[in-house]
Design a protein around this motif. Structure first.
Motif, short mmCIF file in Angstrom:
data_model
loop_
_atom_site.label_atom_id
_atom_site.label_comp_id
_atom_site.label_asym_id
_atom_site.label_seq_id
_atom_site.Cartn_x
_atom_site.Cartn_y
_atom_site.Cartn_z
N GLY A 1 0.49 -1.57 -0.14
CA GLY A 1 -0.40 -0.21 0.11
C GLY A 1 0.27 0.64 -0.08
O GLY A 1 0.30 2.86 0.70
N ARG A 2 1.87 1.74 -1.01
CA ARG A 2 2.77 2.25 -1.00
C ARG A 2 2.82 3.87 -2.18
O ARG A 2 2.15 2.75 -3.39
CB ARG A 2 4.09 2.18 -0.21
CG ARG A 2 4.06 1.72 1.06
CD ARG A 2 5.90 1.10 1.12
NE ARG A 2 6.76 1.74 1.26
CZ ARG A 2 8.19 1.14 0.69
NH1 ARG A 2 8.18 -0.01 1.26
NH2 ARG A 2 9.14 1.20 0.49
N LYS A 3 3.62 4.98 -2.07
CA LYS A 3 3.30 4.70 -3.69
C LYS A 3 3.92 4.64 -4.33
O LYS A 3 4.83 4.19 -3.97
CB LYS A 3 2.99 7.13 -3.28
CG LYS A 3 1.50 6.92 -2.04
CD LYS A 3 2.01 8.88 -1.93
CE LYS A 3 0.41 8.84 -1.27
NZ LYS A 3 0.26 10.74 -0.81
N LEU A 4 3.93 5.28 -5.89
CA LEU A 4 5.61 4.91 -6.59
C LEU A 4 5.23 5.91 -7.15
O LEU A 4 4.38 6.95 -7.57
CB LEU A 4 4.93 3.90 -7.12
CG LEU A 4 5.00 2.23 -7.44
CD1 LEU A 4 4.20 1.10 -8.52
CD2 LEU A 4 6.10 1.93 -6.81
N GLU A 5 6.95 6.24 -7.75
CA GLU A 5 7.13 7.68 -8.53
C GLU A 5 7.77 6.37 -9.86
O GLU A 5 8.70 6.24 -9.61
CB GLU A 5 7.93 8.71 -7.70
CG GLU A 5 8.47 9.82 -8.56
CD GLU A 5 8.95 10.80 -8.03
OE1 GLU A 5 9.80 11.31 -9.21
OE2 GLU A 5 9.58 10.90 -6.96
N ILE A 6 6.88 7.43 -10.65
CA ILE A 6 7.63 6.13 -11.93
C ILE A 6 8.05 7.15 -12.94
O ILE A 6 7.40 9.06 -12.94
CB ILE A 6 6.22 5.42 -12.84
CG1 ILE A 6 5.25 6.30 -12.64
CG2 ILE A 6 6.12 4.63 -11.61
CD1 ILE A 6 3.93 5.68 -13.86
N ASP A 7 8.47 7.36 -13.63
CA ASP A 7 9.24 8.26 -15.37
C ASP A 7 8.39 7.13 -16.35
O ASP A 7 8.25 6.21 -15.93
CB ASP A 7 10.49 8.15 -15.93
CG ASP A 7 10.96 9.34 -14.56
OD1 ASP A 7 10.20 9.53 -13.69
OD2 ASP A 7 12.31 9.06 -14.43
N CYS A 8 7.43 7.81 -17.35
CA CYS A 8 6.59 6.87 -18.21
C CYS A 8 6.58 7.74 -19.56
O CYS A 8 7.11 8.73 -19.82
CB CYS A 8 5.69 6.37 -17.85
SG CYS A 8 3.82 7.33 -17.32
N ARG A 9 7.21 6.54 -20.47
CA ARG A 9 7.44 7.64 -22.05
C ARG A 9 5.88 7.60 -22.42
O ARG A 9 5.21 5.84 -22.99
CB ARG A 9 7.93 6.96 -22.89
CG ARG A 9 7.88 6.93 -23.90
CD ARG A 9 9.23 7.01 -25.12
NE ARG A 9 8.36 5.10 -25.40
CZ ARG A 9 9.93 4.22 -24.25
NH1 ARG A 9 10.64 3.98 -23.61
NH2 ARG A 9 8.96 3.39 -25.24
N ALA A 10 5.24 8.16 -22.73
CA ALA A 10 3.75 8.16 -23.46
C ALA A 10 3.73 8.02 -24.54
O ALA A 10 4.96 7.24 -25.73
CB ALA A 10 3.18 10.14 -23.79
#
Length: 235
Positions: A148-157
């Protein structure tokens, strides 16, 4: 069905039910007469299986009762085999390896007379090729969901633009050979589906998600029901 198999199946039916199961329901699932059910229940009780109840009311199994967990029926074995075959098509190496490990553990403790149901099952699926495209290690995603923890993600559209987002992960879903991170996006204030092959970096944050996992999943299901009527593509 042999009597031994039938007795085992009665225990399984009672174990999976949260309410009393009537003799009619047992007879219907086992495809036997009710009097056969009565005899079988009496036999199990005589063998000190903690079944409580009576005809007309239903039967329940004491939840503390312990039975060897790998006393599997042929149907259950083939269900596991079919599941492993399906997982083998998923483009997620960690999940595929875990499925293989599960099958190896089952085989290592399976009685010899049941091994043919694994080696030559009566079920199968078309062995479609798995995409060779590199994918993200999904273990951090699944860990964050469990905890139940938040994530920081880098994503490519789809247009190539890269963005950084903080998300509340709900579920790691699979569609054909692709996996999707289903999450609440803080910046968009909406649920989004992120294809894992477009996720470039993942960091599990110390921050806990601001609601219970059960509530978050309920809200996602409500959103999904609306979205199914007006679908949009994954991020």
């Amino acid at each position: 069905m042999r009597k031994a198999d039938r007795l085992f199946q009665i225990i399984q039916i009672l174990r999976r039910s949260s309410r009393p199961v009537t003799s009619s329901e047992l007879a219907g699932e086992l495809e036997v007469a009710r009097r056969t059910v009565y005899r079988d229940i009496a036999h199990l009780i005589a063998q000190r299986v903690p079944i409580e109840g009576e005809a007309g009311f239903g039967y329940i199994l004491d939840p503390r009762y312990d039975m060897p967990p790998l006393m599997l029926t042929p149907d259950e074995i083939e269900a596991v085999v079919l599941g492993v075959q399906m997982v083998a098509r998923v483009n997620d190496a960690a999940i595929r390896n875990a499925a293989g490990d599960v099958m190896a553990k089952i085989k290592s403790v399976m009685p010899q007379d049941l091994l043919p149901y694994i080696e030559g099952p009566a079920v199968g699926i078309k062995p479609d090729a798995v995409s060779a495209e590199a994918t993200l290690d999904t273990r951090p995603l699944r860990l964050a969901i469990r905890e139940g923890r938040k994530l920081e993600i880098d994503c490519r559209a789809a247009d190539g633009a890269v963005t950084s987002r903080i998300v509340w992960p709900v579920l790691l879903g699979y569609a054909d050979t692709h996996s999707l991170l289903i999450a609440w996006c803080q910046s968009k204030q909406a649920f989004r589906h992120f294809r894992t092959e477009r996720i470039l970096k993942v960091e599990i944050l110390d921050d806990a998600i601001d609601m219970s996992k059960t509530r978050l999943r309920q809200q996602w299901r409500q959103w999904r029901d609306v979205e199914m009527r007006n679908p949009v593509g994954a991020q």
